[in-house]
Enzyme design. Structure first.
Site, PDB file in Angstrom:
ATOM      1  N   ALA A  80       0.919  -1.209  -0.206  1.00  9.88           N
ATOM      2  CA  ALA A  80       0.003  -0.076  -0.195  1.00  9.88           C
ATOM      3  C   ALA A  80       0.623   1.449  -0.043  1.00  9.88           C
ATOM      4  O   ALA A  80       0.404   2.241  -0.433  1.00  9.88           O
ATOM      5  CB  ALA A  80      -1.087   0.011   1.219  1.00  9.88           C
ATOM      6  N   ASN A 159      -7.134   2.716  10.868  1.00  5.43           N
ATOM      7  CA  ASN A 159      -5.744   1.306  10.773  1.00  5.43           C
ATOM      8  C   ASN A 159      -5.747   1.601  12.655  1.00  5.43           C
ATOM      9  O   ASN A 159      -5.502   0.659  13.489  1.00  5.43           O
ATOM     10  CB  ASN A 159      -4.687   1.935  10.623  1.00  5.43           C
ATOM     11  CG  ASN A 159      -4.388   3.061  10.480  1.00  5.43           C
ATOM     12  OD1 ASN A 159      -4.363   3.751  10.134  1.00  5.43           O
ATOM     13  ND2 ASN A 159      -2.900   2.668  10.978  1.00  5.43           N
ATOM     14  N   CYS A 325       3.658   0.885  12.757  1.00  5.52           N
ATOM     15  CA  CYS A 325       4.728   1.978  12.366  1.00  5.52           C
ATOM     16  C   CYS A 325       5.167   3.253  13.763  1.00  5.52           C
ATOM     17  O   CYS A 325       6.481   3.237  13.983  1.00  5.52           O
ATOM     18  CB  CYS A 325       4.530   2.627  11.249  1.00  5.52           C
ATOM     19  SG  CYS A 325       3.110   2.020   9.943  1.00  5.52           S
TER      20      CYS A 325
HETATM   21  N1  PLP Z   1      -2.715   2.555   4.255  1.00  4.95           N
HETATM   22  C1  PLP Z   1      -2.827   1.492   5.913  1.00  4.95           C
HETATM   23  C2  PLP Z   1      -4.494   2.364   5.792  1.00  4.95           C
HETATM   24  C3  PLP Z   1      -2.180   1.021   6.466  1.00  4.95           C
HETATM   25  O1  PLP Z   1      -2.579   0.838   7.313  1.00  4.95           O
HETATM   26  C4  PLP Z   1      -0.922   0.756   5.937  1.00  4.95           C
HETATM   27  C5  PLP Z   1      -0.540  -0.447   7.121  1.00  4.95           C
HETATM   28  O2  PLP Z   1      -0.524  -0.776   8.407  1.00  4.95           O
HETATM   29  C6  PLP Z   1      -0.569   1.253   5.117  1.00  4.95           C
HETATM   30  C7  PLP Z   1      -0.858   2.165   3.987  1.00  4.95           C
HETATM   31  C8  PLP Z   1       0.691   0.550   4.731  1.00  4.95           C
HETATM   32  O3  PLP Z   1       0.799  -0.684   3.638  1.00  4.95           O
HETATM   33  P1  PLP Z   1       2.299  -1.501   3.578  1.00  4.95           P
HETATM   34  O4  PLP Z   1       2.532  -2.470   4.674  1.00  4.95           O
HETATM   35  O5  PLP Z   1       1.820  -2.419   2.181  1.00  4.95           O
HETATM   36  O6  PLP Z   1       2.894  -0.652   2.593  1.00  4.95           O
END
Ligand code: PLP
Length: 387
Positions: A80, A159, A325
Site C-alpha cells: 500500500a 487503522n 509503524c
Molecule cells: N494504509 C493503511 C491504512 C495501512 O493501515 C497501512 C499499513 O498498516 C498502509 C497504508 C501501508 O501498508 P503496506 O504495509 O502494504 O505498505
C-alpha cells in the site's frame, strides 16, 4: 506455537490491523507457485514465462472483481505504501502542482508521502481535522474543495481506531468539484464492500498482507495510468508472480467469504468488548461506534499505562499500543492526538483486532489476561496513592 497450560495457540493474535496471518489456502498456493511460477512473466517466448504471466493475469482479474473495476485498471505494487506514492505521482503529473486535502489521521505512509511533496513544493496541503471519534467533517472537506483543493486523499477506514469514513459522500463531493480522489482501502478491504468504489475513485489502494495474503505486494487501481503499466516501467524489475498470484487468491477468498468473515470477527470483537467492559468498569471504547470496522476494538484503560500492560503480556497476547509503524518508534499516536483524547486515555490506549482464525476460547483467555494485568496495575497504583 501452543501454550502448554491452556492448549491455545500462543501468543493469541489480536493485531490484525498491523497485519494478518496468511490463510493456509494462500500458503499452499504460494508454496506451489514458488516451485512452479519461477518464469519471468516478461519472458513470454517460453512456457515458464507464459505460465507466470497467465497467473498474474488471473490475479488481475481477481483484484478487478474484488474492487468492482476493470482489470486493465489494476496495477501491482510492492504494497500500500508503494501504491500511495504512485497514486500521488500520477495525480501530480496530470494536475501539476496542486492543493490537496487529507485528514490528519491518515496512515503515516500517506502523511509522509504528502509531506515529501509539500517539501518539494509540488503540493499545498489542507490537513482536515477530525472529531473525538476520529470522524471526518464533510463541511471541512467541502470548504477545502471550495477553496481550491483539486486532490483529496482519504482512508476508507482508520487503522488505529477503526472509524469508517463516508467514502460515497466524499466521491460525490469530489465529482461535483472536479477533484481527484485517492482512497486508501488498505484496512477496509475484506471487511467493507469495495464494489461501488473501484471505478468511481480515481485511485484505490490495497495491500496483500491485510487480507490474509503475502507481504510485499499490493495494488493501485486506477484509470489514470496506461493499462499494463506495471510491466512497462511502472514497477521496475521483474514482477513477483508467486506473490501476485497469491494476493489474487487472497482477494478471491476475501470477496467470496467476506460476509462470513465479518460475522465471525464481529462476534468475537463484541465478545472481547463485553468481556473487557465487565472486568474493567473504567474501560472506554474509542472510535466512531456507529461507523466502526467490525473486527476493530480500541480501548482506553485510564490509569493502566498501555506500555506496562504490553510489556507484561505481550508474549501471550499480541495487542498493540498504537499503529505498527508508530509503536516501533514509541511516539504518541497522531490519531489519538487528533481526536484530542485526554492524556490518561492516550496513555492507557490499546488497539485490538480480531480475525479469521481467532476462536472464542482465545478471546476469553485474552480478556482474562488483559483484565487481570490492568487490574494489577490499577491496584498497584491505588496502593501507591493511598499508601
Ligand atoms: N494504509 C493503511 C491504512 C495501512 O493501515 C497501512 C499499513 O498498516 C498502509 C497504508 C501501508 O501498508 P503496506 O504495509 O502494504 O505498505
Amino acid at each position: 506455537m501452543t501454550d502448554r497450560h491452556s492448549g491455545l495457540r500462543a501468543p493469541i493474535y489480536l493485531d490484525h490491523h498491523a497485519t494478518t496471518p496468511m490463510d493456509p489456502r494462500v500458503i499452499a498456493a504460494m508454496t506451489e507457485a514458488l516451485c512452479s511460477l519461477y518464469g519471468n512473466p516478461n519472458s513470454v517466448q517460453h512456457a515458464q514465462g507464459r505460465a507466470a504471466a497467465a497467473a498474474m493475469e488471473r490475479a488481475r482479474q481477481d483484484i478487478a472483481l474484488f474492487t468492482g473495476s476493470d482489470p486493465r485498471h489494476v496495477h501491482f505494487t510492492t504494497g500500500a505504501s508503494d501504491a500511495i506514492q504512485k497514486a500521488l505521482a500520477s495525480a501530480l503529473s496530470d494536475l501539476g502542482s496542486c492543493r490537496a486535502a487529507a485528514m490528519s489521521v491518515e496512515h503515516p505512509a500517506m502523511i509522509r508521502a504528502l509531506n515529501r511533496h509539500a517539501q518539494a513544493g509540488d503540493i499545498e496541503i489542507d490537513w482536515l481535522e477530525v472529531d473525538g471519534q476520529a470522524q471526518l467533517s464533510l463541511a471541512c472537506l467541502t470548504r477545502a474543495l471550495n477553496e481550491g483543493a483539486t486532490l483529496v486523499c482519504l482512508m476508507m477506514a482508520n487503522n488505529e481506531v477503526g472509524t469508517i469514513y463516508p467514502v460515497e459522500a466524499v466521491m460525490d463531493l469530489c465529482e461535483a468539484h472536479g477533484a481527484r480522489l485517492v482512497v486508501d482501502a488498505t484496512q477496509a478491504a475484506g471487511r467493507l464492500d469495495l464494489g461501488p468504489i473501484g471505478e468511481r475513485a480515481d485511485y484505490l489502494i490495497l495491500s496483500g498482507h491485510k487480507i490474509y495474503g503475502p507481504k510485499g505486494v499490493g495494488a493501485l487501481v486506477t484509470r489514470h495510468l496506461p493499462s499494463g503499466a506495471d510491466g512497462e516501467g511502472f514497477a521496475d524489475g521483474t514482477p513477483n508472480a508467486p506473490a501476485i498470484s497469491s494476493f489474487g487468491l487472497a482477494a478471491r477468498i476475501a470477496m467470496n467469504e467476506r460476509l462470513a468473515d465479518v460475522a465471525h470477527a464481529k462476534a468475537l470483537r463484541d465478545r472481547l468488548e463485553a468481556g473487557l467492559k465487565a472486568a474493567l468498569p473504567g474501560v472506554i471504547i474509542n472510535g466512531d461506534l456507529t461507523a466502526r470496522l467490525p473486527h476493530s476494538l480500541h480501548v482506553s484503560i485510564p490509569g493502566a499505562v498501555n506500555e506496562a500492560i504490553v510489556a507484561r503480556i505481550g508474549d501471550q497476547v499480541a495487542i498493540s499500543t498504537g499503529a505498527a509503524c508508530a509503536s516501533g518508534a514509541q511516539e504518541p499516536s497522531h490519531v489519538l492526538r487528533a481526536m484530542a483524547l485526554a492524556e490518561p486515555l492516550v496513555d492507557g490506549a490499546l488497539r485490538l483486532s480480531t480475525g479469521r482464525f481467532n476462536t472464542e476460547q482465545e478471546i476469553d483467555a485474552a480478556v482474562m489476561l488483559i483484565a487481570k494485568t490492568a487490574n494489577d496495575i490499577l491496584g498497584v497504583r491505588m496502593t501507591e496513592q493511598t499508601g
